[in-house]
Design a protein around this motif. Sequence first.
Motif, PDB file in Angstrom:
ATOM      1  N   MET A  50       0.271  15.283   1.680  1.00 21.78           N
ATOM      2  CA  MET A  50      -0.237  13.958   1.347  1.00 21.78           C
ATOM      3  C   MET A  50       0.046  13.006   2.501  1.00 21.78           C
ATOM      4  N   ASP A  51      -1.001  12.323   2.942  1.00 19.65           N
ATOM      5  CA  ASP A  51      -0.909  11.405   4.076  1.00 19.65           C
ATOM      6  C   ASP A  51      -1.680  10.127   3.728  1.00 19.65           C
ATOM      7  N   PRO A  52      -1.143   9.333   2.787  1.00 22.46           N
ATOM      8  CA  PRO A  52      -1.871   8.139   2.329  1.00 22.46           C
ATOM      9  C   PRO A  52      -1.829   7.014   3.355  1.00 22.46           C
ATOM     10  N   SER A  53      -2.528   5.941   3.064  1.00 24.91           N
ATOM     11  CA  SER A  53      -2.518   4.758   3.915  1.00 24.91           C
ATOM     12  C   SER A  53      -1.190   4.023   3.765  1.00 24.91           C
ATOM     13  N   ARG A  54      -1.050   2.883   4.435  1.00 22.36           N
ATOM     14  CA  ARG A  54       0.207   2.137   4.413  1.00 22.36           C
ATOM     15  C   ARG A  54       0.638   1.734   3.006  1.00 22.36           C
ATOM     16  N   LYS A  55      -0.303   1.535   2.111  1.00 23.52           N
ATOM     17  CA  LYS A  55       0.075   1.100   0.762  1.00 23.52           C
ATOM     18  C   LYS A  55       0.691   2.228  -0.049  1.00 23.52           C
TER      19      LYS A  55
END
Length: 584
Positions: A506-511
């Motif tokens: 998992m590599d989500p955005s800053r949020k």
Amino acid sequence: MIASIRSGRYRYPKNIFATRSFSKSSIELKPTTPSNIPGNSSKSVLIQDQVGNEIKPRKYWKHFLKSKRDEAGVASRVSVFFHEVQEALDIFNSTNQLDLAVKDLEIPSDLAELYSQPGLMNSIAHEVEVIYLTSNGDGLCFVPRRSYLNDQAQAGHTVVRVPKAIPGDIIDVKIGRHMAIHSEGELVKVLNSRSRLTRRNDRLIVCSNFDQCSGCQLQMMNNDDQLRFKQSVIQRAFKFYYPSLYEEFKAKRADGFGSVMDSPMQYSYRTKITPHFKPRRDVKPLDTKIGFNDIHDPVGIVDIDHCPIATPLINQEFPKLKSKVLEELDRVQINKMLTKQRIKAKISPTLFLRDSIRLDHKTGDFDQVCITDTGKVVTEKVGDFVFQFEASEFFQNNSYILPQVIDYIKYHIHESNLNFKYIVDTYCGSGFFGISLSKEVPEKDGKIFGIEISKKSIKYAEHNASLNGLKLPEKAEFIAGNSEDLFSNQVFADSQVTGDKSILIMDPSRKGSNESFLKQLLKFKPMMVVYISCNPFTQARDLQMLNLLQQDGSVQYEIQDVVGFDFFPQTKHVESVAILKRII
């Protein structure tokens, strides 16, 4: 959920240190504070400090938040800053044998009004010591109000946030706009730059615009000190938002945790820059500034011709593109004057420069090129793999460090000795992580499965899989959609990919991620989870949430390691990677 107040397009937490309750569950995230403050469900506007004292919100908060990425609640930028002010206050109290609380730092209304606009008041505070460096790369110091108001009757201290200042600096600082509990400051002079009391070394600064440009924060620090600072950012993220893990790792490891892997390149590493400009009627088109944001002016631009952290090819092409844009602005202005008509010129206020390679498909040779059109296709070679993606789509901007990240993940896969068949790449973008790890899955029946909300990225993920010899859909499959909907997706269900044979990335955005995704992750039960984050604070929040969600379940994960990677030397940014292994 945490209540909030709104001002224009910004959203602020109603209770900065509030306990967060998640919908449809009894799970709560409890920040590291002496007492956990319950969320206030009333409609009245209320901001509280860490001990429950009310801090009245003011319009000046909007100057602190400058992007739509900010969210109310746990691990928002405001919440992080409040925690950091508390840490700095603890240091200040200990050093000066004081007992100040956050409440004592609140800015009086009349003082806030006095300093409400940039440049309205410009008091100078002399010989002030910087004692803390925030995760945003700004120094914090505590200034007695009487020292800059020239009023001996004034009591209390003001927390001043000073860009380009680091702990140990003794500085003269210009006091600017006042917020709820702090003031913005402008560094006037460092009085002890050659002293051993500070880690500053101004001889390391290579950029002539460093004092003004917002792009870099840490050029005055040597590389080892930068890595230690970024490790401290990772550690404080877990101290604030996952304190039990912080204490556990602190007890187990002499150096704590979150050590940061060095970038092979300290300068000339950034493969993309986006300088911008703001046309002004009182400035001739040819004199328009093109560059990056000015730290001293919220709407100002620092004019640049060269960026030391950008690749040589980008720096070679940038002056040419800049001249071309300025000439076009001038031409449009002349046409307006001659025709006396309003002309709508299609000139983007943002310039785009991206490193790419140009392949000779017959020989396999390639050379470097610079792309300046966001509609063009970028080609990058990372290790043994080649990736293509549209220039406007996301891809990491430091390709030199990416092989180290992949090697680190491979190491943990091998060390765990897992009998897995699938790699599930959530938030997959153009397929970088899944495809780069594709040689780790069994050749006979292994498979990569990815999901990404951008349909354009999915198109390139499929293209990249084929480009690197992965047969679709037998060896690789990608679908467009929200990562939160992956586990209920019919295509994913039909693929027969099962958690008990999977490694999930998992590599989500800053949020960060969210409760819905983490609940589904626990139901999927992958053998290992690799959580890659560009924001250690939301990563720590999510990992604590996962830990709380799994307490009553039949599956348990243990965090094996948390490390950082210095993707952006000379700047405040650090990437954090956490390895979780299923133990039940």
